[in-house]
Scaffold this motif. Sequence first.
Motif, PDB file in Angstrom:
ATOM      1  N   ASN A  97     -10.873 -20.949 -33.509  1.00 26.40           N
ATOM      2  CA  ASN A  97     -11.076 -20.767 -34.735  1.00 26.40           C
ATOM      3  C   ASN A  97     -12.304 -20.748 -35.547  1.00 26.40           C
ATOM      4  O   ASN A  97     -12.547 -20.898 -36.518  1.00 26.40           O
ATOM      5  CB  ASN A  97      -9.841 -20.494 -35.967  1.00 26.40           C
ATOM      6  N   PHE A 151      -2.022 -18.510 -34.089  1.00 20.19           N
ATOM      7  CA  PHE A 151      -1.650 -18.947 -35.494  1.00 20.19           C
ATOM      8  C   PHE A 151      -0.531 -18.454 -35.956  1.00 20.19           C
ATOM      9  O   PHE A 151      -1.463 -17.358 -36.941  1.00 20.19           O
ATOM     10  CB  PHE A 151      -2.731 -19.119 -36.435  1.00 20.19           C
ATOM     11  N   ASN A 154      -1.980 -19.566 -42.045  1.00 17.29           N
ATOM     12  CA  ASN A 154      -2.764 -19.553 -42.404  1.00 17.29           C
ATOM     13  C   ASN A 154      -3.993 -20.624 -41.990  1.00 17.29           C
ATOM     14  O   ASN A 154      -3.133 -21.778 -42.465  1.00 17.29           O
ATOM     15  CB  ASN A 154      -3.171 -19.093 -43.446  1.00 17.29           C
ATOM     16  N   THR A 155      -4.838 -21.188 -41.780  1.00 19.60           N
ATOM     17  CA  THR A 155      -5.308 -22.065 -42.274  1.00 19.60           C
ATOM     18  C   THR A 155      -7.193 -22.410 -42.018  1.00 19.60           C
ATOM     19  O   THR A 155      -7.601 -20.901 -42.329  1.00 19.60           O
ATOM     20  CB  THR A 155      -4.829 -23.135 -40.849  1.00 19.60           C
ATOM     21  N   ASN A 158      -9.197 -18.305 -41.339  1.00 19.20           N
ATOM     22  CA  ASN A 158      -8.035 -17.384 -42.046  1.00 19.20           C
ATOM     23  C   ASN A 158      -7.877 -15.780 -41.445  1.00 19.20           C
ATOM     24  O   ASN A 158      -7.773 -15.585 -41.850  1.00 19.20           O
ATOM     25  CB  ASN A 158      -8.786 -16.990 -43.552  1.00 19.20           C
ATOM     26  N   LEU A 159      -7.689 -17.199 -39.916  1.00 26.73           N
ATOM     27  CA  LEU A 159      -7.534 -15.775 -39.156  1.00 26.73           C
ATOM     28  C   LEU A 159      -6.007 -14.826 -39.565  1.00 26.73           C
ATOM     29  O   LEU A 159      -5.330 -15.660 -39.768  1.00 26.73           O
ATOM     30  CB  LEU A 159      -7.444 -16.068 -37.665  1.00 26.73           C
ATOM     31  N   PRO A 160      -5.669 -13.787 -39.286  1.00 29.36           N
ATOM     32  CA  PRO A 160      -4.414 -13.793 -39.918  1.00 29.36           C
ATOM     33  C   PRO A 160      -3.361 -13.310 -39.154  1.00 29.36           C
ATOM     34  O   PRO A 160      -3.740 -13.888 -37.496  1.00 29.36           O
ATOM     35  CB  PRO A 160      -4.643 -11.751 -39.901  1.00 29.36           C
ATOM     36  N   SER A 161      -2.453 -14.307 -39.151  1.00 28.35           N
ATOM     37  CA  SER A 161      -1.437 -14.760 -38.219  1.00 28.35           C
ATOM     38  C   SER A 161      -0.447 -13.680 -37.350  1.00 28.35           C
ATOM     39  O   SER A 161      -0.188 -12.727 -38.419  1.00 28.35           O
ATOM     40  CB  SER A 161       0.274 -15.724 -39.171  1.00 28.35           C
ATOM     41  N   ALA A 188       3.819 -18.439 -42.241  1.00 27.35           N
ATOM     42  CA  ALA A 188       2.134 -18.080 -43.152  1.00 27.35           C
ATOM     43  C   ALA A 188       3.023 -17.850 -44.135  1.00 27.35           C
ATOM     44  O   ALA A 188       2.453 -18.022 -45.196  1.00 27.35           O
ATOM     45  CB  ALA A 188       1.567 -17.130 -42.997  1.00 27.35           C
ATOM     46  N   ALA A 192       2.408 -18.015 -48.451  1.00 28.14           N
ATOM     47  CA  ALA A 192       1.612 -17.233 -49.631  1.00 28.14           C
ATOM     48  C   ALA A 192       2.714 -17.223 -51.103  1.00 28.14           C
ATOM     49  O   ALA A 192       1.612 -17.588 -51.328  1.00 28.14           O
ATOM     50  CB  ALA A 192       1.221 -15.925 -48.868  1.00 28.14           C
ATOM     51  N   ASN A 286      -3.594 -29.347 -42.759  1.00 27.41           N
ATOM     52  CA  ASN A 286      -2.064 -28.219 -42.345  1.00 27.41           C
ATOM     53  C   ASN A 286      -1.945 -28.583 -41.029  1.00 27.41           C
ATOM     54  O   ASN A 286      -2.828 -28.819 -40.200  1.00 27.41           O
ATOM     55  CB  ASN A 286      -2.070 -27.060 -42.047  1.00 27.41           C
TER      56      ASN A 286
END
Length: 475
Positions: A97, A151, A154-155, A158-161, A188, A192, A286
């Motif tokens: 990431n 991932f 998210n952490t 912020n790479l989309p899961s 995720a 959210a 996280n």
Amino acid sequence: MSATADLVINNGTVVTADTAAPASIAIKDGKIVAVGAADAMPPARQTFDAKGLHVLPGAIDVHVHFREPGYTHKENWGTGTAAAACGGVTTVFEMPNVNPPTGTPEALKLKHELAAEKAFVDFGIYGLLAEDNINQLDKLVDGGVIGFKCFMGNTFGNLPSPSTGAMLEGFEIIARHGYRISLHAETASIIARREGRLKAAGRVDPLAHLAARPAVVAIEAVSRAAVLAEWTGARIHILHVSSADELRPLRDAKARGVDITAETCPHYLLLDSTDYARVGSVIRVNPPVREAFNKGPLWEALMDGTIDMIATDHAPHLPEEKVKDNMWAADCGFPGVEVQMPIMLTEVNAGRMTISDYVRRSATNPAKCWGLYPHKGVLQPGADADIVMVDLARDGEVDDTKLQSQSKITPWHRRKLKGLPLHTLVRGRFVMKDQVLVAAARGWGRSVHSAQRMQAPAPRHTDTTMAAIVVPPKS
Ligand code: DOR
Ligand code: ZN
């Protein structure tokens, strides 16, 4: 024995995953050539007196974030691996990431170059498994990864899961190579929604972060990942196990024969929700540090083998990015690679495990799970001379201001220590001596991917499901 060794370490207590006994160690060309009685050692160009010290295989931390390229104000390959060297860690596996994320062969090549130029310790580089890079996975294998990172939650960065569908395809492809896929196992979509509701209710306090990520996010993610691994035959690793409840799907999957391994981190074993008031937003990570009742079951799982190893999730950020009145504004994570060993040795001194128990979980098991054993993770002839000498009687205290990491802020500040790493060698070369970084060893670290020998892959069902991807549609 005739050949002259480069270095012989005398008078220490050599520790393996099973034993701790007085012995000398001879090193030549970066490898251990003999372990045994002092008078059985070959002649040496140099000797080192380890009187009173325990001699351990260097720790292998399979979970660090060194931020380069992209976020070098937080850390870089030089400072991150300097922190490792001073923490008795001789091999690190670094996460994707960064910016650009390590999801293409070009990004991987760039990271290999940066790491090779600056690293004090050996390293493996994770490739990214994401929604949009499924067609890059084979090429990442060719480019030299240690494994993959996915991932699910998210952490930082912020790479989309990826969707479950993309995960399945990724698992199918990677299963054929036998590489291990490490999972940030938090779901995720649950996070959210929960976070949205907490924000709408005006919650900005530290404990709101824990409330947004109840253990069910991990239970769901571990269970789902295990189903996909079982179906495809992919090998997986659950990163940062934080809750008692996710141990059930983890144990179930192991019992079903899924090749699933797991780590936990010192902060889940030793901190809890009562620490949020003490350290405030600095503790934001996280998955979150959880209620105290989780700690006992996590220790049990670490001792009974459900959790295979200790890693750190070394996640450096600057103090101004960590200290916030509004918890949601604080970056997640804190550095750990440098303090893991003294913190865990303090627990060894407190009688929570033996020094051999520690070596098994900090070095031997990580090496085995990633196909680096007996090349690394053990002190015996033929192994790399990746060695840390520790003084179990030495008292100390974590001082954030003295960390090698650029991120001089942790929830461990002022924690009392008993048991400190004093000297670290990577492939026979000192990278820390007398608790001081050996500056000239910058660039000595190498990628370990070419030494990796995983067991033969055993993919399943890829013939049926993969057909949907690889067979061109009939027109
Ligand atoms: O808190 C975290 N921070 N958890 C992760 O898994 C990633 C990390 C980061 O990269 O900062
Ligand atoms: Zn991480």
